[in-house]
Design a protein around this motif. Structure first.
Motif, PDB file in Angstrom:
ATOM      1  N   ARG A  72      -6.365  -8.485   5.851  1.00  0.00           N
ATOM      2  CA  ARG A  72      -6.455  -9.000   4.491  1.00  0.00           C
ATOM      3  C   ARG A  72      -5.450  -8.332   3.563  1.00  0.00           C
ATOM      4  O   ARG A  72      -5.832  -7.641   2.610  1.00  0.00           O
ATOM      5  N   PRO A  73      -4.152  -8.559   3.813  1.00  0.00           N
ATOM      6  CA  PRO A  73      -3.170  -7.974   2.882  1.00  0.00           C
ATOM      7  C   PRO A  73      -3.373  -8.497   1.470  1.00  0.00           C
ATOM      8  O   PRO A  73      -3.003  -7.833   0.499  1.00  0.00           O
ATOM      9  N   GLU A  74      -3.997  -9.681   1.360  1.00  0.00           N
ATOM     10  CA  GLU A  74      -4.235 -10.225   0.006  1.00  0.00           C
ATOM     11  C   GLU A  74      -5.212  -9.347  -0.753  1.00  0.00           C
ATOM     12  O   GLU A  74      -5.140  -9.232  -1.971  1.00  0.00           O
ATOM     13  N   ASP A  75      -6.136  -8.709  -0.017  1.00  0.00           N
ATOM     14  CA  ASP A  75      -7.082  -7.814  -0.678  1.00  0.00           C
ATOM     15  C   ASP A  75      -6.391  -6.502  -1.033  1.00  0.00           C
ATOM     16  O   ASP A  75      -6.604  -5.927  -2.098  1.00  0.00           O
ATOM     17  N   SER A  76      -5.509  -6.045  -0.119  1.00  0.00           N
ATOM     18  CA  SER A  76      -4.782  -4.801  -0.389  1.00  0.00           C
ATOM     19  C   SER A  76      -3.895  -4.947  -1.613  1.00  0.00           C
ATOM     20  O   SER A  76      -3.840  -4.072  -2.470  1.00  0.00           O
ATOM     21  N   ARG A  77      -3.201  -6.086  -1.682  1.00  0.00           N
ATOM     22  CA  ARG A  77      -2.286  -6.289  -2.814  1.00  0.00           C
ATOM     23  C   ARG A  77      -3.017  -6.276  -4.139  1.00  0.00           C
ATOM     24  O   ARG A  77      -2.468  -5.846  -5.153  1.00  0.00           O
ATOM     25  N   GLY A  89      -0.298   6.218  -4.463  1.00  0.00           N
ATOM     26  CA  GLY A  89      -0.471   4.818  -4.846  1.00  0.00           C
ATOM     27  C   GLY A  89      -1.747   4.261  -4.248  1.00  0.00           C
ATOM     28  O   GLY A  89      -2.137   4.627  -3.138  1.00  0.00           O
ATOM     29  N   GLU A  90      -2.399   3.400  -4.985  1.00  0.00           N
ATOM     30  CA  GLU A  90      -3.647   2.822  -4.497  1.00  0.00           C
ATOM     31  C   GLU A  90      -3.404   1.441  -3.910  1.00  0.00           C
ATOM     32  O   GLU A  90      -2.359   0.830  -4.113  1.00  0.00           O
ATOM     33  N   SER A  91      -4.395   0.950  -3.204  1.00  0.00           N
ATOM     34  CA  SER A  91      -4.368  -0.455  -2.780  1.00  0.00           C
ATOM     35  C   SER A  91      -5.785  -0.883  -2.457  1.00  0.00           C
ATOM     36  O   SER A  91      -6.640  -0.068  -2.140  1.00  0.00           O
ATOM     37  N   GLY A  92      -6.002  -2.165  -2.552  1.00  0.00           N
ATOM     38  CA  GLY A  92      -7.273  -2.732  -2.099  1.00  0.00           C
ATOM     39  C   GLY A  92      -8.279  -2.974  -3.193  1.00  0.00           C
ATOM     40  O   GLY A  92      -8.341  -2.243  -4.178  1.00  0.00           O
ATOM     41  N   PHE A  93      -9.077  -4.005  -3.009  1.00  0.00           N
ATOM     42  CA  PHE A  93     -10.158  -4.306  -3.956  1.00  0.00           C
ATOM     43  C   PHE A  93     -11.496  -4.143  -3.237  1.00  0.00           C
ATOM     44  O   PHE A  93     -12.246  -3.227  -3.536  1.00  0.00           O
TER      45      PHE A  93
ATOM     46  N   GLY B 311      -1.506   2.472  16.833  1.00  0.00           N
ATOM     47  CA  GLY B 311      -1.855   3.652  16.045  1.00  0.00           C
ATOM     48  C   GLY B 311      -1.131   3.679  14.712  1.00  0.00           C
ATOM     49  O   GLY B 311      -1.711   4.010  13.685  1.00  0.00           O
ATOM     50  N   PHE B 312       0.128   3.316  14.709  1.00  0.00           N
ATOM     51  CA  PHE B 312       0.869   3.291  13.449  1.00  0.00           C
ATOM     52  C   PHE B 312       0.287   2.248  12.504  1.00  0.00           C
ATOM     53  O   PHE B 312       0.106   2.495  11.319  1.00  0.00           O
ATOM     54  N   ASN B 313       0.001   1.067  13.050  1.00  0.00           N
ATOM     55  CA  ASN B 313      -0.561   0.000  12.205  1.00  0.00           C
ATOM     56  C   ASN B 313      -1.901   0.435  11.624  1.00  0.00           C
ATOM     57  O   ASN B 313      -2.194   0.220  10.452  1.00  0.00           O
ATOM     58  N   ILE B 314      -2.719   1.047  12.468  1.00  0.00           N
ATOM     59  CA  ILE B 314      -4.037   1.518  12.025  1.00  0.00           C
ATOM     60  C   ILE B 314      -3.872   2.614  10.978  1.00  0.00           C
ATOM     61  O   ILE B 314      -4.490   2.595   9.912  1.00  0.00           O
ATOM     62  N   PHE B 315      -3.006   3.559  11.283  1.00  0.00           N
ATOM     63  CA  PHE B 315      -2.769   4.683  10.372  1.00  0.00           C
ATOM     64  C   PHE B 315      -2.270   4.184   9.019  1.00  0.00           C
ATOM     65  O   PHE B 315      -2.774   4.563   7.962  1.00  0.00           O
ATOM     66  N   MET B 316      -1.264   3.334   9.039  1.00  0.00           N
ATOM     67  CA  MET B 316      -0.712   2.835   7.777  1.00  0.00           C
ATOM     68  C   MET B 316      -1.741   2.009   7.012  1.00  0.00           C
ATOM     69  O   MET B 316      -1.779   2.028   5.787  1.00  0.00           O
ATOM     70  N   ALA B 317      -2.584   1.299   7.748  1.00  0.00           N
ATOM     71  CA  ALA B 317      -3.607   0.488   7.072  1.00  0.00           C
ATOM     72  C   ALA B 317      -4.595   1.378   6.340  1.00  0.00           C
ATOM     73  O   ALA B 317      -4.962   1.093   5.198  1.00  0.00           O
ATOM     74  N   GLY B 321      -3.020   0.597   3.106  1.00  0.00           N
ATOM     75  CA  GLY B 321      -3.564  -0.762   2.989  1.00  0.00           C
ATOM     76  C   GLY B 321      -2.764  -1.818   3.728  1.00  0.00           C
ATOM     77  O   GLY B 321      -3.186  -2.969   3.794  1.00  0.00           O
ATOM     78  N   PHE B 322      -1.620  -1.466   4.277  1.00  0.00           N
ATOM     79  CA  PHE B 322      -0.795  -2.448   4.983  1.00  0.00           C
ATOM     80  C   PHE B 322      -0.376  -1.914   6.340  1.00  0.00           C
ATOM     81  O   PHE B 322      -0.244  -0.715   6.523  1.00  0.00           O
ATOM     82  N   ALA B 323      -0.113  -2.839   7.268  1.00  0.00           N
ATOM     83  CA  ALA B 323       0.059  -2.426   8.662  1.00  0.00           C
ATOM     84  C   ALA B 323       1.458  -1.952   9.034  1.00  0.00           C
ATOM     85  O   ALA B 323       1.609  -1.044   9.850  1.00  0.00           O
ATOM     86  N   PHE B 324       2.466  -2.579   8.518  1.00  0.00           N
ATOM     87  CA  PHE B 324       3.837  -2.239   8.896  1.00  0.00           C
ATOM     88  C   PHE B 324       4.752  -2.838   7.847  1.00  0.00           C
ATOM     89  O   PHE B 324       4.291  -3.547   6.952  1.00  0.00           O
ATOM     90  N   GLY B 325       6.031  -2.531   7.914  1.00  0.00           N
ATOM     91  CA  GLY B 325       6.943  -3.035   6.895  1.00  0.00           C
ATOM     92  C   GLY B 325       6.471  -2.671   5.497  1.00  0.00           C
ATOM     93  O   GLY B 325       6.411  -3.512   4.613  1.00  0.00           O
ATOM     94  N   VAL B 326       6.101  -1.400   5.330  1.00  0.00           N
ATOM     95  CA  VAL B 326       5.546  -0.973   4.044  1.00  0.00           C
ATOM     96  C   VAL B 326       6.649  -0.336   3.210  1.00  0.00           C
ATOM     97  O   VAL B 326       7.206   0.684   3.569  1.00  0.00           O
ATOM     98  N   ASP B 327       6.941  -0.961   2.107  1.00  0.00           N
ATOM     99  CA  ASP B 327       8.037  -0.535   1.241  1.00  0.00           C
ATOM    100  C   ASP B 327       7.460   0.293   0.103  1.00  0.00           C
ATOM    101  O   ASP B 327       6.722  -0.217  -0.727  1.00  0.00           O
ATOM    102  N   LEU B 328       7.807   1.565   0.082  1.00  0.00           N
ATOM    103  CA  LEU B 328       7.257   2.471  -0.936  1.00  0.00           C
ATOM    104  C   LEU B 328       8.300   2.815  -1.988  1.00  0.00           C
ATOM    105  O   LEU B 328       8.107   3.749  -2.775  1.00  0.00           O
ATOM    106  N   SER B 329       9.385   2.048  -2.029  1.00  0.00           N
ATOM    107  CA  SER B 329      10.523   2.461  -2.855  1.00  0.00           C
ATOM    108  C   SER B 329      10.233   2.428  -4.345  1.00  0.00           C
ATOM    109  O   SER B 329      10.954   3.019  -5.129  1.00  0.00           O
ATOM    110  N   ARG B 330       9.187   1.710  -4.748  1.00  0.00           N
ATOM    111  CA  ARG B 330       8.889   1.693  -6.185  1.00  0.00           C
ATOM    112  C   ARG B 330       7.714   2.603  -6.542  1.00  0.00           C
ATOM    113  O   ARG B 330       7.223   2.558  -7.651  1.00  0.00           O
TER     114      ARG B 330
END
Lengths: 573, 463
Positions: A72-77, A89-93, B311-317, B321-330
Motif C-alpha cells: 500500500r504505497p498509497e497509504d505510505s504516501r 521523515g515519516e510515512s504512512g496513515f 530483506g532489503f524490501n522488508i527493511f526499507m518498508a 514505508g516503501f520497498a525499493f527505489g526510495v528517493d530521500l533527496s528532499r
C-alpha cells in the motif's frame, strides 16, 4: 536529573487520585515522592497530568505490517513528512513506518504498546521493527491458538506440558503473554476453510476451539503470568457472533485465577480483544444488529472478564489480522486487494484495505456498537480504548474517540445530522445512552486499566517507584467542559503538552523534542527449565521434519532484544 | 582415449571442526542447514549446499577483493589503505548532488541500517536488485494483492506445485529438494509421490523435465494463457481452439486439476516479470491464485533470487514505508516507479555519484545505464571482482556475510534468519556494516546535513 511537575490536576485512578491539584516528582527514570531543591520545575499549573498512555492491543511491529506497507504505497504516501533535526521523515496513515509509529504515539502522550500478534517463526522480524520504533516500550504477544503443538496438547488435555510449551515459546520468541486468534480457524484456513462457532473442530487435529482456549487459560494460570489469555474469538465480523463470543467467555468462568504475586495485578482470567467486532446479532448484513447490550451485561456481571473495544473510527484503513479466513471473506465482499500469509505449523495472517464510511449502514452499525460497549460497560476498569489499530482505524484517532466518549451532544449531533447512517439509531441503543466519560474514566481506560489488565507493575500509575512515564495535556479541567468542546478534547489529546518517558522529556507542546530507543517487555518463566527441556526434546523429531528452518536458527537471539525489560515469573511463589 | 572423465572427489577428512546450521548466502532459499568444515580458518568443505551455494563458498578466493583500491589518473586501480579509500569515497558522497546507493541484496539488514542512515543523512536514492528483477512482482502486488505462505507450509500441505517463468532446478536448486516437492511433509508423507508438479513455461527447462506436466505456451504468451485460465475458472467457454499455443482442451484439463488440488502453490520468476506484459503477468497470476481460492486453497511466491533481496524490501518498508527505489533527496521518502528507480535514473543521467554494495550492475544493467556509470564516480563495496569493479573508482573490500560475518536475512517467503559466522575474514577486509558506518561518520564530518526541515510540518492527509 530531578524534576517536579508543579500544580497539575492529576488523574491517577490506580491511586484513587481524581482531579486533585498535586505535584508529580521524578528522579532519573522513576517517580519519587520527594526531590531536592535542585529539582527542575516544570510549571503545569491547572493542566491535566496523567500517567503516559498504555495501549493494550495494536498491530505496530511484525511481518504483516510490512506486507501492508509494501503493498500500500498509497497509504505510505499519505503520511510523508520531511525530516527535522530530531525526527526522521515519516510515512504512512493506517500503517505508519516504524519511526512514525513511535513519534505519533509519543505525541499523544503514550509510552507503552502491546504488539498484539507475533508469529514465533518470524519473531525476529517483529523485534527488528520494535528496535526501529522510538520512545515506546513494547510487549509482543506470541500466537498460540493455531499452533500445531498447542492443538495436540489441548486435545489430549496435557495442561502441564502445554504450560511448559508456552513458557519455552515465550522465551524462544521473547514474547510477553498468550495470544489466541480465531483458535482452530486459522489452521482450518490452511485448507481454505474456517471454523464456525466455539465447538467446531480444526480439520485433522480434531480439537475444538473450546478445548484449545480452556487449555491455554489453565496453562496461563498455572504459569502465574502477569497477563491473562488475550483472545480474539471465533466468528469475528459475522452477524450473529455474539453467541460465540459469550460462549467463549463463559467457558473460562470456572478456571481459577493464579493467586501468585506475579498474577496479582490483574483481576481477569480472560481478556477479550476488539469486542466490537464480536458483538453483532442477526443472520446476515441485512438484518444485523447490535449485540453490545448482551456483551456489556456479561462483563458487568463477570469481573473475571476484561476487554478492549476496537472502536471503528470511520476512516479508510487497512485491516490485518491472524484471522486469515476472515480477511478472505472480506476480499470476497469488497474485491479490494487481498494479502495472505500462512505460517507453517503456527498460524496465518491476512490483510485487506477497508473503507469505513459513515454513509454505509454496516460501518455505522460497527461504529455505534463500539460506542455502545464503552457506554454500557459500567466499570471502566474492565474496558480499554483501542481501535485494534489499524483494523478499525489508526491509533491517531484515540483522541477523537475520547472526545466522543466525553460528549453525548457530539454523538447525538452525528446521529441527528445524519453524519452517520440511520442504522446508528435504528439498530443500536446508542441514541439512548447519554453517559459521558469524565477525565478520570478516560485515564482509566487509556492507562490505568490496560496496565493492570496487562499485569504491568511499573506503569499506568504515578506511584513512587514506577516508571516516570507521564503525560500532560493542555486542558484546564476545572474550567473546561469536555461535553461542549469535543474538538478541543481531540486536539489536546492529540498533541500532549509534555510526554515524559522514563523521565526523559520526549514531547513538548505537541512536538517531538527528543527520542530514545524502545524497550521490549517479555516474560521469563523460571523454575520450569527441566520440563521445558523435556518438551523440546519431545518436539524435536517433529520440528526437524516439518519446519523449514533448523532448531538452532529458530530462536530469537539476545541481540535482537538489546533493551529488554525481562519480567521474571517463578513457577513457585 | 579422450572423452568425459567422471570427476570423483573423496570426502574431506582433514578439517578442524564443523560449524553447523550455517545459512547459504546465495539464492532466496536461504538454506540454513549448511555445515562448514573448517581448517585453519578456511572452509575446506560444505555439506548440504547446492552447487550454487557451494561454489560461492568453495571458490570464494577466486577473484576475491582483498585490498582497498582507488582508480588513478591513468585509469588503473591502485591499492591503498582503508583511511584513504574511505576518505575518498566519503568525499565523493558528501559533495554529491544526486547520489544513488544500489545493491544491498547480498549483505545483512544490519549493514542496510547503516547505509540507510547515510542515505537519509545525505539524501540519496536507495534501491536494490528488485529494480531489475522482481520489481514487477512488487508492482503487481501493489495493484492486486499478495496471497503467500511460508515454505514449510508448502512442504507440509501442497499437493500441486506450479513453476512458471522459473527454472528452479537451475536458479534455486534445492527449492524442489528441500522445500516444495521432494520432502515428506506432514500431510504429504509420500513426498514427491503425493504431489503433482507442473511447469508452465515456454522452455522445456530442467524443471520441466522433472515435472509431471509441462505446458510450453508461446514466448510472450504468458498473459493470454493466464487470462484463459481465469476465464475458465469463471465458467466461461474458450472460443479460440488454441491460446498462446496451447490447445483449449489442455487448458480445461489444467484448470480442473488446479481446482481439485487440496493446496496449490505457484512459484514464479523472471519468465513472467521480464517478458512482454511484465508486471501485468504477475497481476494476472495473483488474480488467478485469488480466483482459485474460491474452489480450493492456493498461494504463490515470487522466487527471489538473492538471499536478502526480500530483506532489503522488508527493511526499507518498515523503516521508510516503501520497498525499493526510495528517493530521500528532499529529506522525505519518495517512491515513483519509473522516476526513482536506478535504471531510469541512470538512463536519464541524473546520478552524479553511485555506490554499489553487494551487487554487480556492471554485469546486469542494460548498456545505456552502464554507459552513464562509466562517466561518473562509482564506489564499490563487494567481496569479488566483477564487471562493476571495472567501472568502480573506489573499491572497498567487504566481508563474506554468513561465512565471515553474521547478519540477518529474509528468505523469499519473508522468514527471517540470523546467519551465523563460521570463520574470520581476511585481515585486510572489513565487515560491510563497519564500512557503511565509517562512510556515514566521515560524510557527516564533511557536510552539514542537507534538506532538514527547520520545523516539523505534519502531513494534513495523515490527520
Amino acid at each position: 536529573m530531578e524534576y517536579i511537575l508543579k500544580n497539575g490536576i492529576v488523574y491517577d485512578p490506580a491511586n484513587g487520585v481524581n482531579g486533585e491539584k498535586k505535584d508529580v516528582m521524578f528522579k532519573d527514570d522513576i517517580i519519587v515522592d520527594s526531590v531536592s531543591d535542585n529539582a527542575k520545575v516544570i510549571d503545569v499549573t491547572d493542566k491535566i497530568v496523567m500517567p503516559a498512555g498504555v495501549d493494550p492491543h495494536a498491530h505496530v511491529a511484525g511481518p504483516k505490517l510490512v506486507v501492508g506497507r509494501l503493498y500500500r504505497p498509497e497509504d505510505s504516501r499519505r503520511g510523508v513528512t520531511q525530516k527535522t533535526a530530531i525526527e526522521r521523515g515519516e510515512s504512512g496513515f493506517s500503517i505508519p513506518s516504524c519511526p512514525t509509529t513511535g513519534y505519533r504515539y509519543s505525541r499523544m502522550g503514550y509510552g507503552t504498546v502491546c504488539e498484539a500478534a507475533m508469529p514465533p517463526l518470524e519473531a525476529k522480524h517483529t523485534h527488528e521493527e520494535i528496535n526501529t520504533i522510538p520512545n515506546l516500550d513494547i510487549a509482543p504477544l506470541p500466537l498460540f491458538g493455531n499452533n500445531w503443538m498447542v492443538m495436540e496438547y489441548a486435545r489430549e488435555n496435557r495442561i502441564d506440558d502445554l504450560a511448559a510449551f508456552c513458557a519455552a515459546w515465550m522465551k524462544i520468541s521473547k514474547g510477553y503473554g498468550i495470544k489466541i486468534v480465531n483458535p482452530c480457524g486459522s489452521e482450518a484456513w490452511g485448507w481454505g476453510m474456517n471454523v464456525h462457532g466455539y465447538d467446531d473442530s480444526a480439520p485433522y487435529f480434531d480439537v475444538t476451539s473450546r478445548q484449545v482456549v480452556t487449555a491455554l487459560a489453565k496453562a496461563n494460570e498455572k504459569l502465574n503470568l502477569p497477563h491473562s489469555i488475550h483472545i480474539h474469538p471465533n466468528d469475528l465480523g459475522h452477524p450473529g457472533n455474539t453467541g460465540t463470543t459469550l460462549e467463549t467467555l463463559k467457558s473460562i468462568k470456572d478456571i481459577k485465577k493464579s493467586t501468585a504475586p506475579t498474577a496479582s495485578k490483574r483481576d481477569q482470567t480472560v481478556h477479550c480483544t476488539h469486542m466490537q467486532f464480536h458483538s453483532y446479532t442477526g443472520t446476515n448484513w441485512k438484518d444485523a444488529g447490535s449485540g453490545a447490550p448482551e456483551v456489556a451485561k456479561f462483563l458487568n456481571h463477570n469481573k473475571y472478564v476484561t476487554g478492549d473495544v476496537g472502536q471503528v473510527t470511520l476512516d479508510e484503513t487497512t485491516t490485518m489480522t491472524a484471522d486469515a479466513p476472515m480477511e478472505y471473506d472480506l476480499y470476497r465482499l469488497s474485491g479490494l486487494k487481498w494479502a495472505n500469509k500462512d505460517i507453517e505449523c503456527e498460524t496465518a495472517a491476512g490483510l485487506i484495505p477497508c473503507i469505513y464510511s459513515p454513509k454505509n449502514p454496516v460501518n455505522t452499525l460497527q461504529w455505534a456498537v463500539g460506542l455502545e460497549l464503552f457506554l454500557s460497560i459500567d466499570d471502566p476498569w474492565q474496558v480499554c480504548l483501542t481501535t485494534d489499530h489499524p483494523n478499525a482505524g489508526p491509533f491517531i484517532r484515540y483522541p477523537r474517540i475520547i472526545s466522543w466518549l466525553m460528549s453525548s451532544p457530539r454523538r447525538m449531533e452525528m446521529i441527528e445530522n445524519r453524519e452517520v447512517h440511520k442504522w446508528a439509531e435504528k439498530r443500536t441503543t446508542l441514541a439512548t445512552l447519554d453517559r459521558e466519560y469524565d477525565f478520570n474514566d478516560i485515564a482509566t481506560i487509556t492507562r490505568a486499566a490496560p496496565a493492570r489488565i496487562d499485569g504491568y507493575t511499573d506503569r499506568g500509575e504515578l506511584t513512587p517507584g514506577c516508571k516516570a512515564d507521564i503525560a500532560v495535556y493542555d486542558i484546564k479541567p476545572n474550567e473546561f467542559d469536555p461535553s461542549k468542546n469535543p474538538e478541543e478534547v481531540e486536539k489536546a489529546f492529540s498533541r500532549a503538552l509534555y510526554t515524559i518517558k522514563d523521565g526523559q522529556i520526549v514531547v513538548k507542546d505537541g512536538e517531538i523534542v527528543s527520542t530514545k530507543p524502545s524497550h521490549t517487555i517479555w516474560t521469563n518463566v523460571t523454575g520450569l527449565e527441566d520440563e521445558e527441556a523435556r518438551i523440546i526434546e519431545e518436539i524435536m523429531p517433529f520440528f526437524r521434519q516439518y519446519y523449514s528452518v533448523k532448531w538452532n536458527n529458530y530462536k530469537v537471539h539476545d541481540h535482537f532484544v538489546p533493551n529488554p525489560i525481562r519480567v521474571d515469573v517463578p513457577i513457585r511463589q | 582415449m579422450g572423452g568425459i572423465r567422471m570427476s570423483y572427489e573423496p570426502p574431506i577428512t582433514d578439517y578442524d571442526h564443523i560449524v553447523e546450521d550455517c545459512t547459504c548466502a546465495f539464492c532466496g532459499c536461504n538454506c540454513d542447514d549448511l555445515d562448514y568444515l573448517v581448517k585453519d580458518n578456511k572452509v575446506v568443505a560444505v555439506r548440504h549446499a547446492c552447487r550454487l551455494g557451494a561454489s560461492k563458498i568453495m571458490e570464494d578466493i577466486d577473484q576475491r577483493l582483498l585490498v582497498p583500491m582507488i582508480r588513478g589518473d591513468d585509469g588503473e586501480l591502485e591499492e591503498t589503505d582503508w583511511d584513504t579509500a574511505l576518505d575518498k569515497a566519503a568525499e565523493l558522497i558528501a559533495h554529491s548532488i544526486r547520489p544513488v546507493f544500489y545493491g544491498w541484496s547480498e549483505t545483512s539488514t544490519e549493514c542496510m541500517k547503516e547505509g540507510l542512515e547515510l542515505g537519509e543523512y545525505i539524501g540519496a536514492v536507495l534501491d536494490n536488485q528488485a529494480t531489475i528483477c522482481h520489481g514487477p512482482s512488487l508492482q503487481a502486488m501493489q495493484n492486486a494483492g499478495y496471497p503467500i505462505q511460508t515454505l514449510g507450509e508448502v512442504t507440509n500441505r501442497a499437493d500441486m506445485i506450479v513453476y512458471s517463468g522459473s527454472n528452479a532446478m537451475n536458479s534455486h536448486p534445492r527449492h524442489m529438494a528441500r522445500y516444495a516437492v521432494f520432502p515428506r511433509g506432514y500431510f504429504r508423507k509420500r513426498g514427491r509421490f503425493d504431489r503433482t508438479v507442473v511447469t508452465m513455461d515456454p522452455k522445456f527447462s530442467d524443471t520441466a523435465k522433472m515435472s509431471d506436466k509441462w505446458i510450453g505456451f508461446e514466448q510472450n504468451g504468458d498473459y493470454g494463457f493466464y487470462n484463459a485460465i481465469r476465464a475458465v475458472l469463471k465458467g466461461k467457454k474458450l472460443h479460440a481452439d488454441v491460446i498462446s499455443g496451447i490447445p483449449k482442451e489442455d487448458i480445461y484439463e489444467l484448470v480442473e486439476q488446479m481446482k481439485s488440488a487440496e493446496f496449490g502453490v505457484l512459484f514464479f520468476g523472471l519468465g513472467l516479470t521480464h517478458t512482454l506484459s511484465k508486471q501485468r503477468n504477475i497481476d494476472i497470476a495473483i488474480k488467478m491464485v485469488m480466483d482459485l481460492n474460491k474452489d480450493s486453497k492456493w498461494g504463490l511466491t515470487p522466487m527471489r533470487g538473492h538471499f536478502n533481496v526480500n530483506g532489503f524490501n522488508i527493511f526499507m518498508a518498515f523503516e521508510t514505508g516503501f520497498a525499493f527505489g526510495v528517493d530521500l533527496s528532499r529529506g522525505y521518502a519518495r517512491y515513483m516507479l519509473g522516476e526513482t528507480n536506478t535504471i531510469d535514473l541512470l538512463t536519464r543521467k541524473e546520478p552524479d555519484v553511485f555506490m554499489v554494495i553487494a551487487a554487480d550492475p556492471g554485469a546486469h544493467f542494460p548498456n545505456g545505464a552502464n554507459q552513464h556509470l562509466a562517466n561518473i564516480p562509482v564506489i564499490q563495496c563487494d567481496i569479488h571482482w566483477g564487471p562493476s569493479t571495472e567501472l568502480a573508482d573506489v573499491v572497498l573490500p567487504g566481508s563474506f556475510i554468513a561465512v565471515e560475518c553474521a547478519g540477518t536475512s529474509y528468505r523469499m517467503d519473508g522468514v527471517p534468519i540470523y546467519m551465523r559466522k563460521a570463520i574470520d575474514k581476511p585481515a585486510t577486509c572489513r565487515d560491510d556494516e563497519w564500512i557503511m558506518r565509517e562512510l556515514k561518520e566521515r560524510v557527516m564530518k564533511l557536510r552539514e546535513e542537507p534538506n532538514v526541515a527547520p520545523k516539523y510540518v505534519p502531513n494534513p492527509a495523515a490527520e
